[in-house]
Design an enzyme around this catalytic site. Sequence first.
Site, mmCIF file in Angstrom:
data_model
loop_
_atom_site.group_PDB
_atom_site.id
_atom_site.type_symbol
_atom_site.label_atom_id
_atom_site.label_comp_id
_atom_site.label_asym_id
_atom_site.label_seq_id
_atom_site.Cartn_x
_atom_site.Cartn_y
_atom_site.Cartn_z
ATOM 1 C CG HIS A 107 -0.175 0.157 2.533
ATOM 2 N ND1 HIS A 107 0.550 -0.872 3.099
ATOM 3 C CD2 HIS A 107 -0.020 1.214 3.366
ATOM 4 C CE1 HIS A 107 1.109 -0.465 4.219
ATOM 5 N NE2 HIS A 107 0.790 0.806 4.412
ATOM 6 C CG ASP A 109 1.683 5.101 4.734
ATOM 7 O OD1 ASP A 109 1.141 3.978 4.835
ATOM 8 O OD2 ASP A 109 2.844 5.324 5.117
ATOM 9 C CG HIS A 267 5.053 1.136 2.931
ATOM 10 N ND1 HIS A 267 4.472 2.264 2.403
ATOM 11 C CD2 HIS A 267 4.464 0.936 4.130
ATOM 12 C CE1 HIS A 267 3.568 2.734 3.247
ATOM 13 N NE2 HIS A 267 3.536 1.940 4.310
ATOM 14 N NE ARG A 282 1.827 5.555 9.809
ATOM 15 C CZ ARG A 282 0.997 5.268 8.814
ATOM 16 N NH1 ARG A 282 1.294 4.301 7.952
ATOM 17 N NH2 ARG A 282 -0.142 5.897 8.683
#
Length: 291
Positions: A107, A109, A267, A282
């Site tokens: 995917h 983000d 990723h 994150r």
Amino acid sequence: MNVTRNSQYRHIETHRIAGALGAEVSGVNLAEDLPDEVLGEVRTALLENQVIFFRDQNLSPARQLAFARRWGEIHLHPFMVGMEEHPEVLRIVKTPSDKKNFGGSWHTDQMFSPQPAMGTILYAVQAPSVGGDTMFTSQYLAYESLSDGMKALLADLKTVCVGDNFKKNGGKSRKEMYSRQMSHMQVKDPGDVQTTSVHPLVRTHPETGRKALFIGGHVQHFDGMTDEESQPLIDFLMKHSTRPEFICRFRWEAGSLAFWDNRCTQHYAVNDYPAETRIMHRVTVRGDTPF
Ligand code: SIN
């Protein structure tokens, strides 16, 4: 490791980790306020390598946020609950009691947002002794390696990207799925934040001007087509865009940090450490409207 030193840098060194994309960067302490000149070199390294990695960093959530803010506005995740003191920082935790991991499929983000994340800054607090790597793929190479006929076919297609993708989760909502299988990750109601968006399938990177495929796990179907009509082409593009020669794979240690450009990569967080714990922090930086 394939080591290349780029002489244009005065403050940093980059060491490529794969042919397609990805470089380790040394000579930078991200806990410090970086002078603009150093930050400029880090930006060049990101644009040249699409994902860059830093080792042996010592970053509190506040320092990670301060670094992220140098790149733009923070993109709050509409579904995921951030840390209590720093809601902009998402604590990603997987322990032996969890079956699934966060980000365990290809995917890019927040593709479901009208202005998806430009970049993601992921810091390892605790890494498993083995496993838990993250893979990245170059969407420039994925696009450039297509035939002219396929490029022409894709040129005007648009994707419908969905944040709470019932189809992919076997009919379960994000909330249901996470509460059963990722017990440490808290999901919230996005309220009136837009979580379904239409984007060009082929996008132009706003800084490099290169074209990239813009596809990933949030794509539900092509705009104006049914799921059934769209799926064979989505399957082909997902398979094509994640070919081994377009990929690099990063081995985490506590204190490692990855910074990837979501505008030209996908990723995948590998879920291969059933008996160990992995903890990451994150932060995502808001991007612009894809074109
Ligand atoms: C993510 O998809 O943002 C998480 C990646 C990872 O934990 O390796």
